[in-house]
Design an enzyme around this catalytic site. Structure first.
Site, short mmCIF file in Angstrom:
data_model
loop_
_atom_site.label_atom_id
_atom_site.label_comp_id
_atom_site.label_asym_id
_atom_site.label_seq_id
_atom_site.Cartn_x
_atom_site.Cartn_y
_atom_site.Cartn_z
N TYR A 1 27.65 -12.83 -37.63
CA TYR A 1 28.07 -13.16 -39.05
C TYR A 1 28.34 -14.73 -39.14
O TYR A 1 28.85 -15.21 -38.15
CB TYR A 1 29.11 -12.16 -39.46
CG TYR A 1 29.02 -12.33 -41.20
CD1 TYR A 1 28.06 -12.03 -41.78
CD2 TYR A 1 30.22 -12.74 -41.79
CE1 TYR A 1 28.53 -11.88 -43.33
CE2 TYR A 1 30.39 -12.87 -43.14
CZ TYR A 1 29.31 -12.51 -43.88
OH TYR A 1 29.45 -12.61 -45.31
N ASN B 1 5.05 1.13 -45.32
CA ASN B 1 4.05 2.27 -45.16
C ASN B 1 4.90 3.03 -44.11
O ASN B 1 5.62 2.56 -43.14
CB ASN B 1 2.62 2.30 -44.79
CG ASN B 1 1.90 3.46 -44.70
OD1 ASN B 1 2.43 4.26 -45.41
ND2 ASN B 1 0.75 3.48 -44.52
N ALA C 1 24.48 -14.61 -52.39
CA ALA C 1 25.20 -13.69 -51.57
C ALA C 1 26.52 -13.31 -52.61
O ALA C 1 27.28 -14.26 -52.75
CB ALA C 1 25.76 -14.59 -50.53
#
Length: 346
Positions: free
Chosen positions: A59, A181, A275
């Site tokens: 992070y 898909n 964000a």
């Protein structure tokens, strides 16, 4: 001596493989909250990609170790300290994703808590502060959408994507939804139609039929929501109306976001990024954030947004839950944290 209560918690003391560094331990929690604090009994919390990234040390901002995991969830106030704006029995969630939550009990500052309507089902309440607000802000902040206007999004089956679909239905917008898909594609399409999707395509289907489809609806989307990146970002941004906006909130493909010269130069599209967690903590956005939280809760109480499919697990089974989250082939994992909030009550 200060009274404490024992609390089971998932803790990591170093960054690395979540299966190796995350451990279930017993911690001591103050039994009496201080002024402007609450003793919270945490009830449920999901495993989000953010949690995995933090444990791995990937992070943007690394927390100071050791860390109790979690970034989102729902709890119940056991006891409110003097001067607190909460009361015993209130349902709460966290304002900051930095608040420890994979623990049975915790003492939390008022400023880090958001009051939730107790009528909101616990599984929805546990996942209410990241995906639905992200969807709300993207739909409301960047383009002045009117009823009947079209938006297009990729990652339509993700948590954010499902929130976008439900909010579009509630607000009167039309949604064009792109998914990858897969073997169960028809079942997935049926599920997205069930929650309010107007149109659902695989990436391959939309590539082959987009011109014909856009001609059939006689309008182009004003807003594109991009949580994937790569060619998928190119696909949805290329069909925007002139002056349309593409908002990026994630990059699940881990590939650079692609946009054509034609879309940028000749179609004059605007490309933005958001964000929501960082945005919400900026003082100039506080009023808008509070409005967002209020509106999201109203939709939740009215049943217009619903909990995403989740598998409920206890903290002791964290390794299995983490493994499933890492593999990405299972539905989202939800920790049922406190024994008083057994799976039968969520």
């Amino acid at each position: 001596m200060q009274k404490t209560i024992r609390s089971q918690a998932l803790i990591y003391r170093k960054f690395g493989d979540p299966l190796k560094v995350l451990q279930l331990e017993t911690v001591e929690v103050p039994a009496e909250p201080g002024s402007g604090e609450c003793l919270v009994e945490w009830l449920a919390s999901p495993i989000n990609p953010l949690d995995i990234n933090r444990i791995q040390g990937n992070y943007a901002v690394r927390a100071e170790l050791p860390v109790i995991g979690g970034s989102e969830g729902v709890g119940r106030v056991v006891k409110a300290g003097s001067g607190s704006r909460f009361k015993s029995g209130d349902h709460v969630t966290i304002f900051s994703a930095n608040t420890p939550i994979w623990t049975e009990f915790g003492v939390v500052d008022d400023d880090e808590l958001v009051k939730l309507d107790n009528r909101i089902p616990l599984d929805l309440a546990a996942t209410l502060m990241i995906n639905p607000p992200t969807a709300w802000i993207m739909l409301k902040k960047y383009v002045n959408l009117q009823k009947g206007d079209y938006i297009i999004q990729n990652s339509a089956n993700s948590g954010v994507g499902r929130s976008v679909i439900e909010m579009c239905k509630a607000l009167g917008y039309k949604s064009i939804n792109i998914v990858r898909n897969r073997q169960n594609i028809e079942a997935l399409k049926t599920d997205l139609w069930r929650i309010g999707a107007d149109h659902v395509f695989t990436e391959e289907e939309f590539k082959g039929t987009s011109r014909q489809f856009l001609k059939s609806i006689n309008v182009r989307p004003k807003l594109a929501l991009n949580g994937v990146g790569g060619k998928s970002a190119l696909q949805i941004s290329s069909v925007l109306e002139r002056g349309g906006t593409c908002v990026t909130y994630g990059g699940m493909s881990k590939k650079a976001h692609e946009f054509t010269t034609s879309a940028l130069v000749f179609n004059d599209i605007c490309v933005r990024g958001v964000a929501v967690g960082m945005w919400a903590r900026q003082e100039e956005h506080l009023d808008e954030w509070n409005l967002c939280v209020d509106e999201v809760q109203k939709l939740a109480v009215a049943g217009k947004i619903t909990a995403i499919p989740m598998e409920k697990v206890v903290l002791a089974d964290h390794k299995t839950a983490i493994q499933k989250s890492l593999e990405g082939r299972s539905i989202k994992q939800l920790f049922v944290i406190n024994s008083k909030a057994s799976a039968s009550h969520i």
